[in-house]
Design a protein around this motif. Structure first.
Motif, PDB file in Angstrom:
ATOM      1  N   ILE A 130       0.843  -1.208   0.000  1.00 30.93           N
ATOM      2  CA  ILE A 130       0.000   0.000   0.000  1.00 30.93           C
ATOM      3  C   ILE A 130       0.871   1.249   0.000  1.00 30.93           C
ATOM      4  O   ILE A 130       1.804   1.377   0.801  1.00 30.93           O
ATOM      5  CB  ILE A 130      -0.924   0.062   1.235  1.00 30.93           C
ATOM      6  CG1 ILE A 130      -1.891  -1.122   1.263  1.00 30.93           C
ATOM      7  CG2 ILE A 130      -1.720   1.376   1.253  1.00 30.93           C
ATOM      8  CD1 ILE A 130      -2.797  -1.144   2.498  1.00 30.93           C
ATOM      9  N   HIS A 131       0.527   2.178  -0.884  1.00 31.38           N
ATOM     10  CA  HIS A 131       1.148   3.505  -0.908  1.00 31.38           C
ATOM     11  C   HIS A 131       0.174   4.510  -0.301  1.00 31.38           C
ATOM     12  O   HIS A 131      -1.005   4.537  -0.654  1.00 31.38           O
ATOM     13  CB  HIS A 131       1.479   3.892  -2.353  1.00 31.38           C
ATOM     14  CG  HIS A 131       1.891   5.325  -2.511  1.00 31.38           C
ATOM     15  ND1 HIS A 131       2.910   5.899  -1.770  1.00 31.38           N
ATOM     16  CD2 HIS A 131       1.431   6.317  -3.318  1.00 31.38           C
ATOM     17  CE1 HIS A 131       3.042   7.173  -2.122  1.00 31.38           C
ATOM     18  NE2 HIS A 131       2.158   7.453  -3.048  1.00 31.38           N
ATOM     19  N   LYS A 140      10.668   3.403   3.839  1.00 31.04           N
ATOM     20  CA  LYS A 140      10.152   2.078   4.192  1.00 31.04           C
ATOM     21  C   LYS A 140       8.637   2.052   4.317  1.00 31.04           C
ATOM     22  O   LYS A 140       8.000   1.017   4.151  1.00 31.04           O
ATOM     23  CB  LYS A 140      10.769   1.610   5.523  1.00 31.04           C
ATOM     24  CG  LYS A 140      12.031   0.810   5.351  1.00 31.04           C
ATOM     25  CD  LYS A 140      12.403   0.074   6.630  1.00 31.04           C
ATOM     26  CE  LYS A 140      11.471  -1.110   6.861  1.00 31.04           C
ATOM     27  NZ  LYS A 140      11.903  -1.931   7.999  1.00 31.04           N
ATOM     28  N   ASN A 141       8.062   3.196   4.674  1.00 31.19           N
ATOM     29  CA  ASN A 141       6.609   3.256   4.820  1.00 31.19           C
ATOM     30  C   ASN A 141       5.909   3.743   3.557  1.00 31.19           C
ATOM     31  O   ASN A 141       4.688   3.887   3.539  1.00 31.19           O
ATOM     32  CB  ASN A 141       6.243   4.172   5.996  1.00 31.19           C
ATOM     33  CG  ASN A 141       6.450   3.487   7.332  1.00 31.19           C
ATOM     34  OD1 ASN A 141       5.776   2.509   7.648  1.00 31.19           O
ATOM     35  ND2 ASN A 141       7.418   3.965   8.114  1.00 31.19           N
ATOM     36  N   ASP A 142       6.689   4.006   2.529  1.00 32.86           N
ATOM     37  CA  ASP A 142       6.139   4.677   1.355  1.00 32.86           C
ATOM     38  C   ASP A 142       5.715   3.718   0.248  1.00 32.86           C
ATOM     39  O   ASP A 142       5.165   4.138  -0.760  1.00 32.86           O
ATOM     40  CB  ASP A 142       7.189   5.662   0.800  1.00 32.86           C
ATOM     41  CG  ASP A 142       6.633   6.524  -0.294  1.00 32.86           C
ATOM     42  OD1 ASP A 142       5.670   7.245  -0.027  1.00 32.86           O
ATOM     43  OD2 ASP A 142       7.136   6.445  -1.438  1.00 32.86           O
ATOM     44  N   ALA A 143       5.993   2.432   0.430  1.00 30.91           N
ATOM     45  CA  ALA A 143       5.581   1.439  -0.565  1.00 30.91           C
ATOM     46  C   ALA A 143       6.353   1.527  -1.855  1.00 30.91           C
ATOM     47  O   ALA A 143       5.784   1.436  -2.944  1.00 30.91           O
ATOM     48  CB  ALA A 143       4.085   1.525  -0.857  1.00 30.91           C
ATOM     49  N   HIS A 144       7.672   1.707  -1.758  1.00 31.15           N
ATOM     50  CA  HIS A 144       8.467   1.461  -2.950  1.00 31.15           C
ATOM     51  C   HIS A 144       8.179   0.013  -3.374  1.00 31.15           C
ATOM     52  O   HIS A 144       8.040  -0.862  -2.530  1.00 31.15           O
ATOM     53  CB  HIS A 144       9.956   1.647  -2.628  1.00 31.15           C
ATOM     54  CG  HIS A 144      10.816   1.588  -3.838  1.00 31.15           C
ATOM     55  ND1 HIS A 144      11.245   0.389  -4.382  1.00 31.15           N
ATOM     56  CD2 HIS A 144      11.303   2.565  -4.636  1.00 31.15           C
ATOM     57  CE1 HIS A 144      11.981   0.655  -5.457  1.00 31.15           C
ATOM     58  NE2 HIS A 144      12.024   1.964  -5.636  1.00 31.15           N
ATOM     59  N   PRO A 145       8.048  -0.233  -4.689  1.00 29.28           N
ATOM     60  CA  PRO A 145       7.654  -1.592  -5.111  1.00 29.28           C
ATOM     61  C   PRO A 145       8.613  -2.684  -4.649  1.00 29.28           C
ATOM     62  O   PRO A 145       8.230  -3.855  -4.607  1.00 29.28           O
ATOM     63  CB  PRO A 145       7.604  -1.495  -6.644  1.00 29.28           C
ATOM     64  CG  PRO A 145       8.148  -0.157  -7.008  1.00 29.28           C
ATOM     65  CD  PRO A 145       8.091   0.710  -5.803  1.00 29.28           C
TER      66      PRO A 145
END
Ligand SMILES: [Cu+2]
Length: 562
Positions: A130-131, A140-145
């Motif tokens: 989830i982004h 780390k919390n940003d939802a890099h793929p």
């Protein structure tokens, strides 16, 4: 009338309305302007053509409001749900269960400064992540793929939400699967509140889900069984995948019953690829409405306009004053016809753009799902009708059904935005173009581990993004770091009616932003401040929010070096 003539016709007599800051709001109703003949008259449509009550965020269920002061577990899964013609069919949702109550795609709500704790549990049969679109978080919390989790796995998020109040949203971000998963249902809002936002709610007597209405606009295709169809052709992967049925809050052809008072609509374009040219109309007139916020919360004051483009990923927070209306009146939320500019010189886009431009257009589709003229352009209903990108669409009918005494008092000052300091900022240039059927950013397409751009933490930069003339519109989204739009130049004529200042900005460009639309041939300048409190290097993404473009690789890593 050709599309080109219509474009010219639409801007004739257009005035810049945004320069007038108006306290109060009485009289917007009467300052409506007659619409061009290409637009439809909502009075021409019987109420019966909008038979479905708009789905409103309640205390649970689909789009229910969920206060997230305590940790939540969000399960990404497929459920059976009836959206189209009351036919139960698979829908991907984020599900939260608390004390026996269930939320599907909950509208998450929390206070600015609080800590958000959530566990994503992947009950899909493929990877996801989830982004939190628009929230300031660490990498780390940003939802890099690269953080996408496999089917059956979990991922724990924990971050303080430093953002000011605003209407943010969340959706999947696994590489090459974002477009499909978002299209099949995974998306909802993330509302952040603070003292300023609560004061405005109080001043205007607004209540979320009652008079403060989230509006999530998404175009979809359904088959005869009411199932969502996501099957982009090679051409649609280049142009973007547009649907033939436009949903508002997962409701097709919705109506909303209103009283004679002021309403707030927090509008998200949650579509994969379709842009909307938003207007409120009544009996052939475009109503003036007030834009009070954009992607990142409230503006300094309200800006009055009659129309605004909203591209995928962007939000627009508006006030509509119905205090001068009468019971029995109807107002239509519409997307006015526009040139989608899919084929500004590109071979790949030629078929679609040529189709849109060939429309003779005197009587564009009166409502979603009806046939458009011109060449096939992607969206095809089970019944063979089409809804081209740029087609006029009636999105929602607002029925004025009750009378009440209401004196709108919109504060003259809504918020304070810090001045943009751009004097000693480092310039950085980006070019958006197409090569061999792939959209590129500075000649790059996405490579998971490569970081074509490195920025020093704390750097203040001016990004000058230029969209090639031989291109199509690209809504560009920067993760993790909100920005301000400084100027827009080289804009097509159809942007002019919505321009609110001498820098060429439209109301949608104002305030804090995370997504900005670039038309072919346009250049926008952004002020980006890479200051953040997180230790170590952070890797964010810069990508097109046309989700087919994103999945095809119109995305690059931005490394913020500690
Ligand atoms: Cu794009």
């Amino acid at each position: 009338m050709s599309q080109f003539d219509r474009r010219k016709f639409l801007i004739t007599g257009a005035a810049i309305l945004g320069a007038s800051a108006v306290a109060g709001g009485v009289g917007w109703w009467y300052r409506a302007r007659h619409m061009p003949s290409t637009a439809m008259e909502p009075g021409a449509h019987a109420a019966g053509e909008f038979p479905n009550p708009l789905r409103l965020p309640g205390s649970s269920g689909v789009l229910g409001v969920l206060d997230v002061s305590a940790p939540v577990t969000i399960v990404a899964k497929s459920v059976q749900h009836a959206i189209y013609e009351r036919k139960s069919a698979p829908l991907l949702v984020y599900e939260v269960e608390q004390d026996g109550n269930y939320w599907l795609n909950p509208v998450l709500r929390m206070r600015s400064g609080a800590t958000f704790r959530a566990r994503l549990s992947n009950a899909l049969d493929e990877s996801t992540i989830i982004h939190w679109h628009g929230l300031k978080v660490d990498g780390k919390n940003d939802a890099h793929p690269s953080f996408a989790i496999a089917a059956g796995a979990t991922y724990d998020y924990e971050f303080q939400v430093p953002n000011r109040a605003g209407t943010y949203w969340y959706h999947p971000h696994p590489h090459k699967l974002t477009s499909k998963q978002a299209y099949l249902g995974l998306a909802s809002l993330f509302i952040v509140e603070d003292g300023e936002a609560l004061a405005l709610q109080k001043a205007l007597d607004l209540k979320l889900g009652v008079t403060d209405i989230p509006i999530v606009i998404q175009d979809k295709k359904f088959d005869d069984q009411g199932r969502l169809v996501y099957a982009p052709s090679d051409e649609e992967k280049v142009n973007g995948y547009v649907g033939d049925t436009v949903l508002v809050n997962l409701t097709p052809r919705p109506y909303f019953n209103a009283a004679t008072r002021l309403y707030r609509f927090r509008i998200l374009n949650g579509s994969n690829a379709r842009t909307y040219r938003l207007a409120f109309t009544r009996g052939g007139f475009q109503l003036v409405y007030a834009v009070i916020g954009a992607d990142g919360g409230l503006l300094d004051r309200s800006y009055h306009t009659k129309e605004a483009f909203l591209a995928p990923g962007e939000r627009l927070d508006v006030l509509l004053d119905l205090s001068g209306a009468s019971v029995g009146d109807a107002v239509m939320l519409q997307s006015l016809a526009f040139d989608p500019m899919h084929a500004e010189g590109s071979m790949a886009g030629m078929a679609m753009g040529a189709g849109a431009k060939d429309q003779k257009g005197e009587a564009p589709s009166p409502h979603a799902g009806m046939a458009m003229g011109g060449e096939p352009s992607g969206a095809q209903t089970p019944h063979g009708a089409m809804l081209a990108d740029g087609a006029a669409i009636d999105l929602m009918r607002i029925n004025v059904t009750s009378k009440m005494a209401y004196e709108p008092r919109v504060p003259a000052v809504l918020s304070t935005l810090p001045p943009v300091k751009a004097a000693d900022a480092r310039p950085r240039e980006f070019l958006l173009d197409l090569k061999d059927g792939r959209w590129r950013i500075n000649g790059e397409t996405f490579e998971m581990k490569e970081t074509p751009v490195t920025v020093q933490r704390g750097a203040k930069e001016i990004w000058e993004i230029r969209n090639d003339k031989a291109s199509m519109p690209h809504p560009m989204h920067l993760h993790g770091v909100p920005f301000r739009v400084l100027a827009r130049s080289g804009s097509p004529q159809q942007v002019a009616p919505g321009v609110v200042n001498e820098q060429g900005l439209t109301a949608t460009d104002l305030g804090w932003k995370d997504t900005v639309l670039l038309w072919p041939g346009e250049t926008v300048r952004l002020a980006v401040d890479f200051s953040h409190p997180y230790p170590g290097d952070q890797v964010y993404l810069f990508h097109c929010h046309n989700l087919e473009h994103e999945d095809q690789g119109m995305m690059i890593n931005i490394k913020v070096q500690a």
